[in-house]
Design a protein around this motif. Structure first.
Motif, PDB file in Angstrom:
ATOM      1  N   GLN B  68       0.821  -1.214   0.000  1.00  0.00           N
ATOM      2  CA  GLN B  68       0.000   0.000   0.000  1.00  0.00           C
ATOM      3  C   GLN B  68       0.858   1.270   0.000  1.00  0.00           C
ATOM      4  OE1 GLN B  68      -3.536   0.735   0.146  1.00  0.00           O
ATOM      5  NE2 GLN B  68      -3.647  -1.294  -0.784  1.00  0.00           N
ATOM      6  N   GLU B  69       1.968   1.265   0.740  1.00  0.00           N
ATOM      7  CA  GLU B  69       2.768   2.495   0.796  1.00  0.00           C
ATOM      8  C   GLU B  69       3.375   2.811  -0.569  1.00  0.00           C
ATOM      9  OE1 GLU B  69       3.068  -0.152   2.732  1.00  0.00           O
ATOM     10  OE2 GLU B  69       5.171  -0.766   3.042  1.00  0.00           O
ATOM     11  N   VAL B  70       3.698   1.775  -1.337  1.00  0.00           N
ATOM     12  CA  VAL B  70       4.223   2.005  -2.692  1.00  0.00           C
ATOM     13  C   VAL B  70       3.105   2.502  -3.609  1.00  0.00           C
ATOM     14  CG1 VAL B  70       5.313   0.910  -4.696  1.00  0.00           C
ATOM     15  CG2 VAL B  70       6.059   0.303  -2.374  1.00  0.00           C
ATOM     16  N   ALA B  73       2.518   6.060  -2.862  1.00  0.00           N
ATOM     17  CA  ALA B  73       3.604   6.892  -3.383  1.00  0.00           C
ATOM     18  C   ALA B  73       3.389   7.173  -4.874  1.00  0.00           C
ATOM     19  CB  ALA B  73       4.951   6.207  -3.157  1.00  0.00           C
ATOM     20  N   LEU B  74       2.889   6.187  -5.594  1.00  0.00           N
ATOM     21  CA  LEU B  74       2.581   6.399  -7.014  1.00  0.00           C
ATOM     22  C   LEU B  74       1.488   7.449  -7.176  1.00  0.00           C
ATOM     23  CD1 LEU B  74       2.592   2.687  -8.280  1.00  0.00           C
ATOM     24  CD2 LEU B  74       4.128   4.500  -9.079  1.00  0.00           C
ATOM     25  N   ILE B  75       0.449   7.311  -6.382  1.00  0.00           N
ATOM     26  CA  ILE B  75      -0.659   8.280  -6.449  1.00  0.00           C
ATOM     27  C   ILE B  75      -0.135   9.680  -6.125  1.00  0.00           C
ATOM     28  CG2 ILE B  75      -2.867   8.970  -5.419  1.00  0.00           C
ATOM     29  CD1 ILE B  75      -3.241   6.448  -6.974  1.00  0.00           C
ATOM     30  N   ASP B  76       0.675   9.762  -5.068  1.00  0.00           N
ATOM     31  CA  ASP B  76       1.219  11.068  -4.663  1.00  0.00           C
ATOM     32  C   ASP B  76       2.085  11.676  -5.770  1.00  0.00           C
ATOM     33  OD1 ASP B  76      -0.056  10.712  -2.280  1.00  0.00           O
ATOM     34  OD2 ASP B  76       1.742  10.119  -1.162  1.00  0.00           O
ATOM     35  N   ALA B  77       2.717  10.797  -6.566  1.00  0.00           N
ATOM     36  CA  ALA B  77       3.561  11.282  -7.665  1.00  0.00           C
ATOM     37  C   ALA B  77       2.744  11.636  -8.904  1.00  0.00           C
ATOM     38  CB  ALA B  77       4.608  10.231  -8.022  1.00  0.00           C
ATOM     39  N   PRO B  85      -5.277   1.834  -4.926  1.00  0.00           N
ATOM     40  CA  PRO B  85      -4.904   1.273  -3.624  1.00  0.00           C
ATOM     41  C   PRO B  85      -6.108   0.834  -2.791  1.00  0.00           C
ATOM     42  CG  PRO B  85      -3.754   3.352  -4.017  1.00  0.00           C
ATOM     43  CD  PRO B  85      -4.726   3.187  -5.141  1.00  0.00           C
ATOM     44  N   GLY B  86      -7.183   1.590  -2.852  1.00  0.00           N
ATOM     45  CA  GLY B  86      -8.360   1.246  -2.041  1.00  0.00           C
ATOM     46  C   GLY B  86      -8.944  -0.095  -2.449  1.00  0.00           C
ATOM     47  N   ALA B  87      -9.055  -0.321  -3.752  1.00  0.00           N
ATOM     48  CA  ALA B  87      -9.561  -1.612  -4.225  1.00  0.00           C
ATOM     49  C   ALA B  87      -8.563  -2.725  -3.911  1.00  0.00           C
ATOM     50  CB  ALA B  87      -9.836  -1.552  -5.728  1.00  0.00           C
ATOM     51  N   GLY B 237     -18.990  -1.438  -5.840  1.00  0.00           N
ATOM     52  CA  GLY B 237     -18.868  -1.159  -4.404  1.00  0.00           C
ATOM     53  C   GLY B 237     -17.426  -0.895  -3.997  1.00  0.00           C
ATOM     54  N   LEU B 238     -16.508  -1.623  -4.603  1.00  0.00           N
ATOM     55  CA  LEU B 238     -15.090  -1.460  -4.249  1.00  0.00           C
ATOM     56  C   LEU B 238     -14.359  -0.535  -5.226  1.00  0.00           C
ATOM     57  CD1 LEU B 238     -14.203  -5.178  -3.344  1.00  0.00           C
ATOM     58  CD2 LEU B 238     -15.055  -3.360  -1.839  1.00  0.00           C
TER      59      LEU B 238
END
Lengths: 372, 372
Positions: B68-70, B73-77, B85-87, B237-238
């Motif tokens: 999840q942290e990786v 990090a992709l989303i943040d970039a 990540p949520g799914a 839903g997901l």
């Protein structure tokens, strides 16, 4: 595979699925088959081709233009080459092709070898006042083919022959009164096994394949049998290995005549990637590797392939995907990774289904989204 | 695509045909998807993944194991990541999966979160004397799943949890009395469009998928509707993007319950490459690129996929091609380019046709040629 065009590109998926390592000698960087290009160089250069071929099991081709001396150098070096130089010699020269087909007793248009304008005018006079003249080498997609009523219309071709000094000649053929054009594909292994797809109808516009309907409507029975018999006799008579496409005329008086040959996967067989149990690219790999050939039946009753010629005036094919894919969910798009340019084949679309009218409509409409 | 296994490999042909450039971050040299591997590295390493993703339009996955942290990090970039990540969090942890499915009101087996042997023995006692215990993370192909009659049978799993110090727990589920297992695949675009394939029947041997029949026999109507409705509700839903496979139990009393989820192309959908108008690999690309989705109907009435598990005791799959291809001309072979090893999925075979008995026979017999 020598040559990095779209035929080499479409071989890649088949190779990936079969687990066959494919290497391409491309003419330049960034060609259609760049993903598999392990070398870039001139296919006319003996050393380039020999170096490329050193570590492969079999050499095959994206086109028929590799010179005979290079092909023979490969054979002399112990390489397996499919199709072989003898077969390719027939595909490389239309005069040789007509001679060999006539020797094999295959049905061809009336033809002649003409070295002078006077000979050509005589042929025209004997054939109703018009004829088709073709250069023996270098023609494709309508280039090097001209319908004439007098020899003067190809004066510059004779001039080129004279300059050439090789005592060259032009091919002249009767202008066939045909109902439609057909194409028959077969695959043949070095060990002799041969399989045929259903005969298809091809539609040419300005000498370039525009559309293919598989199988050819109203072909079941006599026409299909004739077409298959001709292609099998060509493949066996010329010892073709790999894919062979025989372009045919169905004449208004019900004959089936050989027009052209292609000894490689061919535009008339693109439908088979989606519409047949075994597509032509997989089959070509199987054939040149001398593996048993796959079933050639249709997965759905009808398949129609339409070429994307030229493409969008601005942007790339992918820019039209949102519109095309939304409007035509059954269309299979094949993008050759080439920049749009008027008249250039940059992709094709295939649609399969039960209702020919609907399939034709969907395929044409889908391809039209990519047109200007 | 992060991950260089067979799912990444089978994405390559779809990408080539669509004209989409595919790049793979592989775990090692020489993996299944090596042809498209532009980087080799550890998908758990933030910098490796960020560097790989820098020049791509969208990031997607061959597996669900990217931390999840990786992912964040992709989303943040600023990268587009599908599924997000949520799914993926739901696919990464079976306890989270059960919780979210229950919240969504979807039919699942009775389940519980157990932190101690006593809790597990209580659950077993309440459910007829047996239960299925699963580790929340890291299980696949039958690993991390055990049918037990007492908690002592998974004593070492509890011991591991205790050592972990993360207050972890095991998932326990009722042992479902099922008639058969089904799988329902859907694809969903970020913009919301969703399409479903026909529900399929899957056959597991020792927890590993052995065979898939598409569509599931006798499923038309109620069962197909239930399965599709469940998968659509899961995907929406997901907020799954790309391919979603929902593994299902069809119980002896006629219920359809969710067993597992996979948010990527899945073994249960390999048949669609040959048997459906749009295969799951092409569809996954279209979905993660937010392009309109393709038609999901069957090209032929029945398709059966059989995995090649283990493979020949000596040699490679290709060594058996002469025998296999000659005996089964309608079989489509997919070779993952992996070395044979007991229990390893190294390829699959699909056969399609009108007669289910014949199709099943041909697919099983073809795959069996690759077995020892």
């Amino acid at each position: 595979m020598i040559g990095g065009g779209q035929l080499a590109r479409m071989m890649i998926p088949a190779a990936v699925e079969l687990g066959v390592e494919i290497r391409v000698l491309a003419e330049a960087e960034g060609m259609s088959a760049a993903l598999a290009a392990t070398a870039v160089g001139d296919y006319r250069d003996r050393d380039t081709v020999l170096a490329f071929a050193r570590d492969v099991d079999v050499v095959t081709f994206d086109h028929e233009h590799v010179p005979q001396e290079v092909l023979h150098a490969l054979i002399d070096a112990g390489e397996a080459v499919h199709p072989g130089p003898g077969a390719l010699a027939v595909a490389q020269d239309k005069l040789v092709m007509r001679e060999r087909l006539s020797e094999l007793g295959l049905p061809v248009p009336d033809w002649g070898r003409v070295e002078t304008a006077a000979e050509l005018d005589d042929f025209i006079a004997e054939h109703g006042g018009s004829a088709v003249v073709k250069t023996a080498r270098g023609g494709y997609d309508g280039k090097g083919v001209r319908v004439v009523r007098r020899a003067a219309e190809v004066a510059e071709w004779f001039a080129t022959l004279a300059e050439d000094g090789n005592a060259g000649a032009l091919l002249v053929e009767e202008l066939v009164d045909f109902r439609r054009e057909l194409a028959q594909q077969v695959a043949r292994r070095p060990s002799g096994e041969i399989v045929a797809w259903p005969v298809v109808e091809t539609v040419q516009v300005d000498g370039i394949c525009s559309e293919v309907i598989a199988p050819a409507p109203h072909s079941a029975g006599r026409v299909a049998d004739l077409a298959e018999d001709i292609a099998v006799r060509v493949a066996e008579g010329l010892e073709v290995t790999g894919m062979l496409a025989v372009e045919l005329f169905e004449t208004v008086d019900g004959r089936v005549l050989v027009n052209e040959l292609a000894m490689r996967p061919h535009n008339s067989g693109h439908w088979s990637m989606d519409g047949a149990t075994t597509g032509q690219f997989e089959q070509h790999l199987r054939a040149v590797l001398d593996l048993p050939l796959g079933a050639t039946g249709c997965r759905e009753p009808w398949s129609v392939m339409v070429n994307v010629l030229g493409g969008p005036a601005e942007g790339e094919m992918v820019d039209r995907y949102p519109e095309m894919l939304a409007s035509h969910p059954t269309a299979k798009v094949h993008n050759y990774g080439k920049s749009p340019r008027p008249g250039r084949k940059i992709g094709h679309v295939t649609v399969s289904g039960d209702d020919l009218d609907e399939v034709v409509y969907q395929a044409r409409a889908a391809a039209a989204v990519f047109a200007d």
